[in-house]
Design an enzyme around this catalytic site. Structure first.
Site, PDB file in Angstrom:
ATOM      1  NE  ARG A  95      -1.766  -1.522   5.608  1.00 37.80           N
ATOM      2  CZ  ARG A  95      -1.628  -2.708   4.268  1.00 37.80           C
ATOM      3  NH1 ARG A  95      -1.314  -3.259   4.934  1.00 37.80           N
ATOM      4  NH2 ARG A  95      -2.029  -2.115   3.161  1.00 37.80           N
ATOM      5  CB  CYS A 171      10.980  -8.081   0.684  1.00 39.48           C
ATOM      6  SG  CYS A 171       9.162  -7.017  -0.381  1.00 39.48           S
ATOM      7  CG  ASP A 172       5.448 -11.268  -0.124  1.00 39.12           C
ATOM      8  OD1 ASP A 172       5.451  -9.999   0.016  1.00 39.12           O
ATOM      9  OD2 ASP A 172       4.832 -11.199   0.138  1.00 39.12           O
ATOM     10  CG  HIS A 201       8.565  -2.950  -0.584  1.00 34.95           C
ATOM     11  ND1 HIS A 201       7.539  -2.321   0.196  1.00 34.95           N
ATOM     12  CD2 HIS A 201       8.652  -3.952  -1.675  1.00 34.95           C
ATOM     13  CE1 HIS A 201       7.232  -3.449   0.694  1.00 34.95           C
ATOM     14  NE2 HIS A 201       7.746  -4.677  -0.501  1.00 34.95           N
ATOM     15  CE1 TYR A 267       3.936  -2.036  -1.565  1.00 40.06           C
ATOM     16  CE2 TYR A 267       5.016  -3.870  -2.726  1.00 40.06           C
ATOM     17  CZ  TYR A 267       4.627  -3.135  -1.728  1.00 40.06           C
ATOM     18  OH  TYR A 267       3.478  -4.237  -0.974  1.00 40.06           O
TER      19      TYR A 267
END
Length: 453
Positions: A95, A171-172, A201, A267
């Site tokens: 990441r 997705c949270d 997102h 996002y």
């Protein structure tokens, strides 16, 4: 439908999110009875650090639930009724590269958006398919509820490679936004009834209702002053209260100042404010470093203290991440038909997008899977943004499956965070070097103008 109590397997058992998810399960045992929880991870060392913390959480609520920790897929999934998947292929070391490589070229560095998200997707699609195959081989007709990022790309890869798999991608992030909306409105999150459309997102809330009353105008006025935070930002969920997250919630304000009709997914800041995001990102210390020095370090230190003293410090948080996946599992298990925002094949839900696009929309969650709610036509501006993002994600999946360098370059070039083909190529080539242990080989189709593939 499988009958309770359930056998639940958590793939990615070594995640620092696991204790919070298990705590969410424990406080909902009457809603979702459990006979056994199994942790499964390919990293035994990491999982063995987290496992005692998880077992302590279980034993604080139950002495009868069986607890299993394994790196063997047969042990993990044999007879399981549900699987929660939260894989992080390459862990935080990769990441960090996903975020820092684009920033070296003046491009947004983020784990699920832009080049970082594309890199993460190239690492995750095939391991996710392998997990599905393990579950189908060993489990008892289990549903996989998938949190693994980047969710849109993973969902598209699964759609193409395992179209009949019992996977529900969630997705949270929209739920976290709803949590903040509920705090602003001083109501419970579950009292909100929302309309939403987009890709993971990459979407917008078009209506927020409480007991049938539309609250979008009230929220729009509040966001103009404070962003998508309560007036006292300290009330933000601790899981999303780091400085970078506070800034993210505040950035809803400039996004809506420009485009006030709908409330955007946070996002979208990376796509619509890319230059501003790069300007405020430190290429030497990114969100990955913030997480490793924060949540990761706190939980691993707590695990060490617990091992030495038998006392477990308060080092993890039970928030929407854990509660949302339990809500979804309950609706699947008992055919509750609850309305949740999930990632599903479009099939006409968003009329303007392709039939087979993996979209994020409200759906009724039944024992047979999600039943998407029809959104209909969407405005041209939003449609154009979604089509570009969808093309980038679909080309990335095709590049993964075909081992095609040019399609990967097209995916990077099309992504709205990337200024040019030149930027895209430099980033892609750097990422190929860093991801040799994870990516499928990407072969060039032409050399000096000649077809070589």
């Amino acid at each position: 439908m499988n009958k309770p109590p359930f056998i639940l397997s958590i793939a990615g058992g070594g995640s620092t999110y696991t204790p919070g998810i298990v705590k969410s399960l424990m406080v909902r045992l009457t809603d979702f009875p459990i006979a056994e929880i199994r942790l499964y991870d390919i990293d035994a060392n990491r999982q063995n650090v987290i496992a005692p913390v998880v077992e302590k959480v279980i034993r604080d609520h139950s002495e009868t639930i069986k607890f299993t920790v394994t790196t063997d897929p047969e042990t993990a999934f044999s007879g399981a009724h549900f699987v929660f998947a939260q894989m992080r292929v390459g862990q935080y070391a990769m990441r960090e590269q996903d975020e820092k490589i684009p920033l070296r070229h003046g491009v947004v560095g983020q784990e699920t958006c832009g080049p970082g998200g594309l890199a993460y997707g190239l690492r995750t699609i095939l391991p996710m398919v392998e997990l599905i195959d393990f579950v189908e081989k060993y489990a008892n007709n289990a549903w996989i509820v998938n949190y693994s990022n980047p969710a849109a790309i993973v969902a598209e890869g699964v759609r193409r490679l395992r179209p009949h798999a019992k996977v529900l991608n969630i997705c949270d992030m929209p739920v976290a936004a709803m949590r903040n909306m509920a705090a602003i409105l001083n109501v419970d999150r579950h009292d909100l009834d929302v309309d939403y459309f987009g890709l993971n997102h990459f979407g917008w809330f078009t209506s927020i209702r409480v007991k049938g009353e539309e609250k979008l105008p009230q929220l729009r006025e509040h966001i103009a002053k404070f962003g998508l935070l309560t007036e006292d930002a300290a009330q933000t969920d601790p899981q999303h209260s780091d400085p970078s997250w506070v800034k993210t919630w505040r950035n809803i304000q400039p996004l809506m100042e420009a485009f006030p009709d709908y409330i955007p997914n946070p996002y979208l800041q990376y796509y619509l404010m890319a230059n501003d995001m790069v300007e405020h990102q430190n290429p030497e210390y990114t969100r990955a470093n913030e997480v490793m020095d924060g949540r990761e370090k706190r939980l691993f230190e707590a695990a060490r203290v617990y091992k030495e003293t038998g006392i477990l410090p308060d080092a993890f948080h039970v928030g929407v991440h854990g509660s949302f996946i339990v809500d979804v599992a309950c609706s699947l298990a008992f055919n509750l038909r609850q309305r949740h925002l999930v990632i599903v094949e479009n099939k006409g839900a968003i009329a303007s997008l392709p039939f087979d696009a993996m979209v994020e929309v409200p759906a009724y969650i039944t024992a047979h899977g999600p039943e998407p709610i029809r959104i209909g036509e969407i405005p041209r501006f939003h449609q154009a943004l979604l089509e570009q993002q969808l093309a980038s994600e679909q080309l990335l999946v095709e590049a993964t499956l075909e081992g095609n360098y040019e399609k990967a370059l097209q995916a990077f070039t099309l992504n709205k965070t990337v200024p040019s083909m030149v930027h895209a190529k430099k980033i892609l080539d750097d990422m190929i070097e860093e991801n040799k242990a994870y990516w499928p080989e990407l072969r060039k189709q032409y050399q000096e103008g000649k077809l070589i593939a």
